[in-house]
Design an enzyme around this catalytic site. Structure first.
Site, PDB file in Angstrom:
ATOM      1  N   CYS A 113      12.090  -3.967  27.770  1.00  0.00           N
ATOM      2  CA  CYS A 113      10.824  -4.605  27.390  1.00  0.00           C
ATOM      3  C   CYS A 113      10.518  -6.140  28.318  1.00  0.00           C
ATOM      4  CB  CYS A 113      10.606  -5.166  25.997  1.00  0.00           C
ATOM      5  SG  CYS A 113      11.088  -3.775  24.854  1.00  0.00           S
ATOM      6  N   HIS A 254       6.000 -11.155  24.305  1.00  0.00           N
ATOM      7  CA  HIS A 254       6.378  -9.761  24.050  1.00  0.00           C
ATOM      8  C   HIS A 254       5.815  -9.189  22.938  1.00  0.00           C
ATOM      9  CE1 HIS A 254       7.807  -5.650  24.013  1.00  0.00           C
ATOM     10  NE2 HIS A 254       9.026  -6.018  23.795  1.00  0.00           N
ATOM     11  N   ASN A 284       4.653  -1.661  20.037  1.00  0.00           N
ATOM     12  CA  ASN A 284       5.701  -2.274  21.022  1.00  0.00           C
ATOM     13  C   ASN A 284       5.249  -1.293  22.047  1.00  0.00           C
ATOM     14  OD1 ASN A 284       7.529  -2.961  22.606  1.00  0.00           O
ATOM     15  ND2 ASN A 284       9.193  -3.272  21.118  1.00  0.00           N
TER      16      ASN A 284
HETATM   17  O1  UT7 Z   1      11.279  -4.701  21.992  1.00  0.00           O
HETATM   18  C1  UT7 Z   1      12.575  -4.816  22.125  1.00  0.00           C
HETATM   19  C2  UT7 Z   1      12.966  -5.751  21.011  1.00  0.00           C
HETATM   20  N1  UT7 Z   1      12.707  -5.188  19.782  1.00  0.00           N
HETATM   21  C3  UT7 Z   1      12.828  -6.062  18.885  1.00  0.00           C
HETATM   22  O2  UT7 Z   1      12.778  -7.139  19.155  1.00  0.00           O
HETATM   23  C4  UT7 Z   1      12.846  -5.315  17.544  1.00  0.00           C
HETATM   24  C5  UT7 Z   1      13.529  -6.215  16.582  1.00  0.00           C
HETATM   25  N2  UT7 Z   1      13.647  -5.889  15.096  1.00  0.00           N
HETATM   26  C6  UT7 Z   1      12.616  -5.725  14.196  1.00  0.00           C
HETATM   27  O3  UT7 Z   1      11.410  -5.782  14.584  1.00  0.00           O
HETATM   28  C7  UT7 Z   1      12.951  -5.334  12.756  1.00  0.00           C
HETATM   29  O4  UT7 Z   1      14.291  -5.428  12.566  1.00  0.00           O
HETATM   30  C8  UT7 Z   1      12.465  -3.890  12.501  1.00  0.00           C
HETATM   31  C9  UT7 Z   1      10.871  -4.051  12.241  1.00  0.00           C
HETATM   32  C10 UT7 Z   1      13.015  -2.939  13.329  1.00  0.00           C
HETATM   33  C11 UT7 Z   1      12.689  -3.805  10.957  1.00  0.00           C
HETATM   34  O5  UT7 Z   1      12.621  -5.004  10.015  1.00  0.00           O
HETATM   35  P1  UT7 Z   1      13.660  -5.531   9.072  1.00  0.00           P
HETATM   36  O6  UT7 Z   1      12.922  -6.198   8.188  1.00  0.00           O
HETATM   37  O7  UT7 Z   1      14.766  -6.110  10.160  1.00  0.00           O
HETATM   38  O8  UT7 Z   1      14.293  -4.395   8.188  1.00  0.00           O
HETATM   39  P2  UT7 Z   1      15.736  -3.924   8.153  1.00  0.00           P
HETATM   40  O9  UT7 Z   1      16.155  -3.135   9.279  1.00  0.00           O
HETATM   41  O10 UT7 Z   1      16.316  -5.108   7.292  1.00  0.00           O
HETATM   42  O11 UT7 Z   1      15.530  -2.773   7.008  1.00  0.00           O
HETATM   43  C12 UT7 Z   1      14.873  -3.164   5.712  1.00  0.00           C
HETATM   44  C13 UT7 Z   1      14.670  -1.733   4.748  1.00  0.00           C
HETATM   45  C14 UT7 Z   1      15.874  -0.803   5.039  1.00  0.00           C
HETATM   46  O12 UT7 Z   1      16.033  -0.280   3.570  1.00  0.00           O
HETATM   47  P3  UT7 Z   1      17.191  -0.663   2.775  1.00  0.00           P
HETATM   48  O13 UT7 Z   1      18.691  -0.295   3.508  1.00  0.00           O
HETATM   49  O14 UT7 Z   1      17.286  -2.109   2.613  1.00  0.00           O
HETATM   50  O15 UT7 Z   1      17.133   0.047   1.573  1.00  0.00           O
HETATM   51  C15 UT7 Z   1      15.395   0.276   5.962  1.00  0.00           C
HETATM   52  O16 UT7 Z   1      15.874   1.608   5.455  1.00  0.00           O
HETATM   53  O17 UT7 Z   1      13.648  -1.097   5.328  1.00  0.00           O
HETATM   54  C16 UT7 Z   1      13.989   0.218   5.616  1.00  0.00           C
HETATM   55  N3  UT7 Z   1      12.995   0.673   6.546  1.00  0.00           N
HETATM   56  C17 UT7 Z   1      11.898   1.323   6.402  1.00  0.00           C
HETATM   57  N4  UT7 Z   1      11.184   1.647   5.099  1.00  0.00           N
HETATM   58  C18 UT7 Z   1      10.024   2.100   5.472  1.00  0.00           C
HETATM   59  C19 UT7 Z   1      13.276   0.657   7.874  1.00  0.00           C
HETATM   60  N5  UT7 Z   1      12.528   1.065   8.537  1.00  0.00           N
HETATM   61  C20 UT7 Z   1      11.363   1.467   7.597  1.00  0.00           C
HETATM   62  C21 UT7 Z   1      10.021   2.239   7.776  1.00  0.00           C
HETATM   63  N6  UT7 Z   1       9.513   2.388   6.415  1.00  0.00           N
HETATM   64  N7  UT7 Z   1       9.509   2.687   8.649  1.00  0.00           N
END
Ligand code: UT7
Length: 327
Positions: A113, A254, A284
């Protein structure tokens, strides 16, 4: 003093749009989750038969046209990408052919990225050292071809596209003032594609069986490091160049997650009205996100002569960096 100045910008995205509602039909997710956790509503995705090098060429042609520079005047083409048409040759060589940039050297820059900012950093060095007069810097990605469409953690995040700038050597105090790039390979497994390289080649059937040539991401861990890294490197660059956050007219972070953008802007105390966001429409787009945003700002006629522009990015490597320029 010789500086690298942006004379023209361009961008190209595929026509096809994939909405959150479309994704609801593919994986167990909801428009509400995606919008509230990421800020993304839709993204542009290539269709079958579309080539990454064509998106780069279109973006590059626009940047050249707006800069009134002919392809034959180019000394170098740098493409920041991790999703080139083929593992080799470099996509920049295909762009060089497409543009008819017969004099230009061409190379790809692999910094996920941060690919566009890394390429800008290198191009600035070439221009300042007198090794190049005109450099076309492109940032682009077709990550939809590497996304695991069964993994809701990643498949809702990415979009395709390309953006370009034409940099030219100039004298004076307009252009790139400074840039700082960083890396920490200890966290290489935070975001990676473990298959498709020489370790686990894509031609090894086991690679496919184990779903290795797909993007894997530790989202939460990445989120935390990303905010601090982008805020710290941006502050370091502003201090190095003797500027304060109040003097920044446009902040282009970004576009990975709207919550990351807001947290970084808040840490840097940048007025929210100066922060550019288009993640809602593109998702993204990795190396393309900053040049697409910059091109939109320019097209909207919002960047005035002398404006200070601060750009920052973070991505797989881990790598991160910032570039400060006077328009
Ligand atoms: O571009 C390069 C750099 N990349 C980044 O900077 C990305 C950085 N990370 C993020 O943007 C975020 O961490 C994400 C958007 C990827 C995820 O958001 P989060 O608030 O960190 O969610 P999480 O990974 O802590 O997941 C929370 C919950 C999980 O469920 P449980 O385990 O709490 O039951 C996931 O399984 O949300 C669930 N989850 C979803 N639910 C519905 C993860 N993806 C989805 C989805 N739809 N698409």
């Amino acid at each position: 003093m010789i500086r690298a100045k942006i004379l023209g910008t361009g961008a190209a995205v595929p026509k096809r749009i994939l909405s959150n509602a479309d994704l609801e039909k593919l994986v167990e997710t909801s428009d509400d989750w995606i919008t509230s956790r990421t800020g993304i509503r839709e993204r542009h995705i290539v269709s079958e038969g579309e080539h990454f090098s064509d998106l780069c060429t279109r973006a590059g042609e626009l940047a050249l046209k707006r800069a009134h520079v002919k392809p034959e005047e180019l000394d170098m083409i740098l493409v920041g990408t991790i999703s080139g048409d083929m593992p080799f040759p470099a996509t920049s060589c295909l762009v060089q052919r497409n543009l008819g940039a017969t004099r230009a050297a061409a190379s790809d820059v692999s910094a996920a990225c941060v690919g566009f900012l890394y390429a800008l950093h290198l191009a600035d060095g070439l221009i300042q050292s007198g090794k190049a007069q005109n450099v076309l810097v492109i940032g682009g990605e077709i990550l939809s071809r590497y996304v695991d469409w069964t993994d809701r953690n990643t498949c809702v995040l990415f979009g395709d596209g390309a953006g370009a700038v034409l940099l030219q050597a100039t004298r004076g105090d307009h252009g790139i003032l400074g840039s700082i790039m960083k890396a920490n390979g200890s966290y290489h497994d935070f975001i990676c594609m473990p298959g498709g390289g020489s370790d686990r080649p894509a031609n090894d059937p086991k690679s496919i069986e184990e779903r290795l040539p797909y993007i894997k991401m530790k989202g939460n861990e990445t989120f935390r490091v990303a905010v601090k890294a982008m805020a710290d490197v941006s502050q370091e660059l502003l201090s190095e160049q003797g500027f304060t956050h109040e003097q920044v007219d446009h902040f282009i972070p970004h576009q990975a997650n709207v919550r990351i953008i807001d947290a970084v802007s808040e840490k840097l105390k940048i007025d929210p009205r100066k922060v550019y966001k288009n993640i809602e429409r593109f998702g993204n787009t990795s190396a393309a996100s900053i040049p697409i945003a910059l091109d939109e700002l320019v097209r909207e006629d919002r960047v005035k002569d002398g404006d200070m522009v601060l750009m920052t990015a973070f991505g797989a490597g881990l790598v991160w960096g910032s570039v400060l320029l006077r328009w």
